[in-house]
Design a protein around this motif. Structure first.
Motif, PDB file in Angstrom:
ATOM      1  N   HIS A  98       1.544   8.316   3.480  1.00 46.82           N
ATOM      2  CA  HIS A  98       1.225   7.620   2.234  1.00 46.82           C
ATOM      3  C   HIS A  98       2.147   8.150   1.136  1.00 46.82           C
ATOM      4  O   HIS A  98       2.116   9.335   0.811  1.00 46.82           O
ATOM      5  N   ASP A 116       0.804  -1.215   0.000  1.00 44.64           N
ATOM      6  CA  ASP A 116       0.000   0.000   0.000  1.00 44.64           C
ATOM      7  C   ASP A 116       0.839   1.269   0.000  1.00 44.64           C
ATOM      8  O   ASP A 116       0.294   2.369   0.018  1.00 44.64           O
ATOM      9  N   LYS A 117       2.159   1.133   0.005  1.00 40.42           N
ATOM     10  CA  LYS A 117       3.045   2.293   0.059  1.00 40.42           C
ATOM     11  C   LYS A 117       2.641   3.218   1.211  1.00 40.42           C
ATOM     12  O   LYS A 117       2.432   4.421   1.049  1.00 40.42           O
ATOM     13  N   TYR A 173      -8.280  12.430   0.762  1.00 36.43           N
ATOM     14  CA  TYR A 173      -7.599  12.188  -0.514  1.00 36.43           C
ATOM     15  C   TYR A 173      -6.852  10.862  -0.494  1.00 36.43           C
ATOM     16  O   TYR A 173      -6.886  10.096  -1.459  1.00 36.43           O
ATOM     17  N   GLN A 175      -7.181   6.558  -2.540  1.00 41.77           N
ATOM     18  CA  GLN A 175      -6.118   5.866  -3.272  1.00 41.77           C
ATOM     19  C   GLN A 175      -5.828   4.484  -2.687  1.00 41.77           C
ATOM     20  O   GLN A 175      -5.903   3.490  -3.369  1.00 41.77           O
ATOM     21  N   THR A 176      -5.519   4.432  -1.398  1.00 41.66           N
ATOM     22  CA  THR A 176      -5.193   3.120  -0.831  1.00 41.66           C
ATOM     23  C   THR A 176      -5.932   2.849   0.473  1.00 41.66           C
ATOM     24  O   THR A 176      -6.495   1.792   0.649  1.00 41.66           O
ATOM     25  N   ILE A 202       5.467  11.923  -6.262  1.00 42.47           N
ATOM     26  CA  ILE A 202       6.063  10.665  -6.695  1.00 42.47           C
ATOM     27  C   ILE A 202       7.512  10.520  -6.218  1.00 42.47           C
ATOM     28  O   ILE A 202       8.055   9.423  -6.150  1.00 42.47           O
ATOM     29  N   GLY A 240       2.684   6.532  -2.030  1.00 41.57           N
ATOM     30  CA  GLY A 240       2.475   5.890  -3.326  1.00 41.57           C
ATOM     31  C   GLY A 240       1.736   6.794  -4.286  1.00 41.57           C
ATOM     32  O   GLY A 240       1.050   7.735  -3.894  1.00 41.57           O
ATOM     33  N   GLY A 241       1.835   6.531  -5.585  1.00 39.08           N
ATOM     34  CA  GLY A 241       1.119   7.315  -6.574  1.00 39.08           C
ATOM     35  C   GLY A 241       1.767   8.665  -6.821  1.00 39.08           C
ATOM     36  O   GLY A 241       2.877   8.949  -6.384  1.00 39.08           O
ATOM     37  N   LYS A 242       1.039   9.525  -7.533  1.00 36.76           N
ATOM     38  CA  LYS A 242       1.610  10.823  -7.906  1.00 36.76           C
ATOM     39  C   LYS A 242       1.590  11.817  -6.741  1.00 36.76           C
ATOM     40  O   LYS A 242       2.264  12.845  -6.791  1.00 36.76           O
ATOM     41  N   ASP A 243       0.785  11.543  -5.712  1.00 32.53           N
ATOM     42  CA  ASP A 243       0.692  12.440  -4.566  1.00 32.53           C
ATOM     43  C   ASP A 243       1.124  11.721  -3.296  1.00 32.53           C
ATOM     44  O   ASP A 243       1.049  10.493  -3.198  1.00 32.53           O
ATOM     45  N   SER A 244       1.571  12.499  -2.308  1.00 27.04           N
ATOM     46  CA  SER A 244       1.947  11.934  -1.011  1.00 27.04           C
ATOM     47  C   SER A 244       1.208  12.698   0.078  1.00 27.04           C
ATOM     48  O   SER A 244       0.942  13.894  -0.071  1.00 27.04           O
TER      49      SER A 244
END
Length: 554
Positions: free
Chosen positions: A52, A33-34, A264, A268-269, A116, A54-58
């Motif tokens: 978090h 799940d990053k 948000y 995502q996860t 990212i 993972g993905g384009k945002d943290s």
């Protein structure tokens, strides 16, 4: 949603309110799940810090309780049972540093919120990197913060320097120049900041008077300073993905920026944790009680120091009796204690740059100042005790509720402390509108304005407190205006009274006049006229001030 430096500053302010002193009970990582989950606990509460990456945002945010809904493995075991000492933002950037200590060592846990490219570093107290979740450069042995932003910090800037920077972009609109100059400010925030009906931000810089730009910059700095205060409510515009100061509009309101980041990240996860209105209010109450408990302890510490004034006064008297023994340049002197039955000597600390006579005056002045502080501190302690008693009573009432249905009176009392139900899940049923509009003075005091004649009565006699200040345009119809005192012994600055009076003049039938007389007095001296029409009152012990009607800026 892209996290900005201003979002990060608000996040750090919220963390500082809750986390210093908390111990790390568990630190887990989910590679799938990053996500990194840190369980924290202090004497009063339990929290989960979620990162978090993972993905384009943290996202980095805080949850109440221990979060256990994802499969994780142990991570950074050397931090178990270590204590958080401090949290800070590095160089007004999207970097958050936790200073952590155990019985033998100190560490720094550094979160880089770069989408990212996000990373987490663990270093020792000197900054030497122990590990990171993403590989750092091979030659990087000590942590080095990213290059400082070339944009200005909207919380701390010299107005004249910024005026020069904006002036160099004279062909741009003021809106474009501000966005190009400052870090952390986006288009949505500027629309929220902009005064209703004003188009000055869309005018070219070259066409705007310097004094107007200067005032806008000062107001923008205040807007940003209010934004990062942890007690300030926020709202979120889903269309622009901007986080704004709370308003009277239709936007969802949040008590913390963590709540927004959590939404948000949940998309995502992480699944959004189930939360009831009751549990959310209970969490807010716990934080309010913890904050006031710390405040009371601090006040009692101040009282203890102030009550030592007789000892300071005795030292001043002993020095006065022995001026011939002291001289300029001495940092202390030991004198016979003639006031003690046992005799002995007493050490008196001196200011080197002062003569003995000046040191006597200094000590007497300090003793007098401490003595004069005592009544005010005691009153503030009693006020805080009364507030804590009310909060504990509200918590008991909340615990007794069998469902999320809040009695109207309980909801109103909670709102007085800034504690409000969240708007999560299904769209909440429309609540009864408050009988007043809320504004804020330049010094931070709340200004309440009655919405109608009937609402004026409700505002003055049900919502206002006896020691708040009541204002009304003289001999004309208009709204009742309340300038709220944060506490009973708060003294208003003259500028705050003038601002409230200008608002009272604006919300009156004389709003188009050049100057309007406004009367003011404490609420306890205002009484309802017998058989009077809605809004009709009689006020005693009034003072009058002449002002120009002015539309509220916030």
């Amino acid at each position: 949603m892209k996290i900005t430096a201003l979002h990060t500053a608000r996040l750090v302010s919220e963390f500082r309110q809750s986390l210093p002193g908390a111990r790390i009970r568990k630190l887990r990582k989910s590679e799938r799940d990053k996500t990194i989950v840190m369980h924290l606990e202090d004497a009063h509460d339990r929290y989960s810090l979620i990162f978090h990456f993972g993905g384009k945002d943290s996202y980095l945010y805080l949850l109440d309780g221990f979060y256990t809904r994802i499969t994780t493995t142990n991570f950074l075991p050397q931090l178990l049972d270590a204590r958080i000492i401090n949290i800070c933002q590095i160089d007004f950037d999207r970097v958050v540093q936790f200073d952590i200590e155990d019985d033998e060592r100190s560490f720094k846990l550094i979160f880089e919120l770069f989408g990212i490219s996000s990373n987490l570093f663990l270093t020792d107290g000197s900054g030497t990197i122990i590990t990171s979740i993403r590989k750092a450069k091979l030659d990087l042995k000590s942590y080095r913060a990213p290059e400082p932003l070339k944009l200005a910090n909207p919380l701390e800037f010299d107005v004249e320097n910024i005026m020069g920077m904006i002036g160099s972009n004279s062909e741009l609109s003021l809106r474009e120049a501000i966005l190009k100059t400052f870090a952390g400010i986006d288009e949505g925030m500027l629309r929220d900041f902009e005064e209703e009906g004003s188009n000055v931000l869309d005018e070219a810089v070259s066409k705007i008077r310097p004094e107007t730009i200067r005032n806008i910059l000062c107001n923008l700095r205040k807007y940003c300073a209010d934004f990062i205060k942890p007690e300030t409510e926020l709202s979120h515009d889903p269309e622009s993905e901007s986080i704004l100061l709370s308003s009277d509009g239709d936007l969802q309101q949040y008590s913390s920026i963590s709540d927004i980041f959590r939404q948000y990240a949940a998309g995502q996860t992480l699944r959004k944790p189930k939360s009831t209105i009751k549990s959310s209010l209970a969490g807010q109450l716990k934080r309010a009680i913890k904050k006031d408990t710390k405040k009371q302890a601090k006040l009692e510490e101040q009282l203890g120091k102030a009550e030592e004034y007789p000892d300071l006064q005795r030292r001043a008297e002993l020095l006065a009796m022995n001026l011939h023994k002291a001289g300029r340049g001495m940092d202390s002197i030991e004198l016979e204690d003639v006031y003690s039955d046992r005799g002995g000597v007493i050490r008196v600390e001196l200011e080197k740059s002062l003569t003995p006579g000046q040191n006597v005056e200094r000590l007497f002045a300090r003793a007098k100042k401490l003595k004069e502080k005592i009544p005010g501190i005691r009153e503030e302690i009693q006020f805080t005790k009364d507030r804590l008693e009310r909060l504990e009573k509200l918590r008991s009432e909340l615990d007794r509720l069998a469902s999320d249905e809040l009695p109207q009176e309980l909801e109103r009392e909670l709102a007085e402390f800034g504690i409000r139900p969240p708007g999560r899940g299904r769209k909440a049923e429309p609540r009864e509108r408050l009988p007043y509009k809320r504004y804020t003075s330049s010094s931070g005091e709340e200004i309440w304005v009655g919405r109608s004649a009937a609402n004026n009565d409700i505002l003055t006699f049900k919502y206002a407190r006896k020691y708040d200040l009541w204002l009304h345009s003289q001999q004309t119809s208009g709204s009742h205006v309340i300038l709220r005192r944060p506490n009973k012994n708060h003294q208003f600055q003259k500028s705050s009274i003038v601002e409230a009076a200008e608002i009272a003049a604006f919300f009156s039938t004389a709003k188009k006049s050049d100057s309007v007389p406004v009367i003011y007095t404490e609420v306890k001296y205002v009484r309802k006229l017998r058989k009077g029409r809605p809004g009709e009152v009689l006020a005693d012990r009034t003072k009058s001030i002449l002002v120009t009607p002015r539309r509220p800026k916030n």
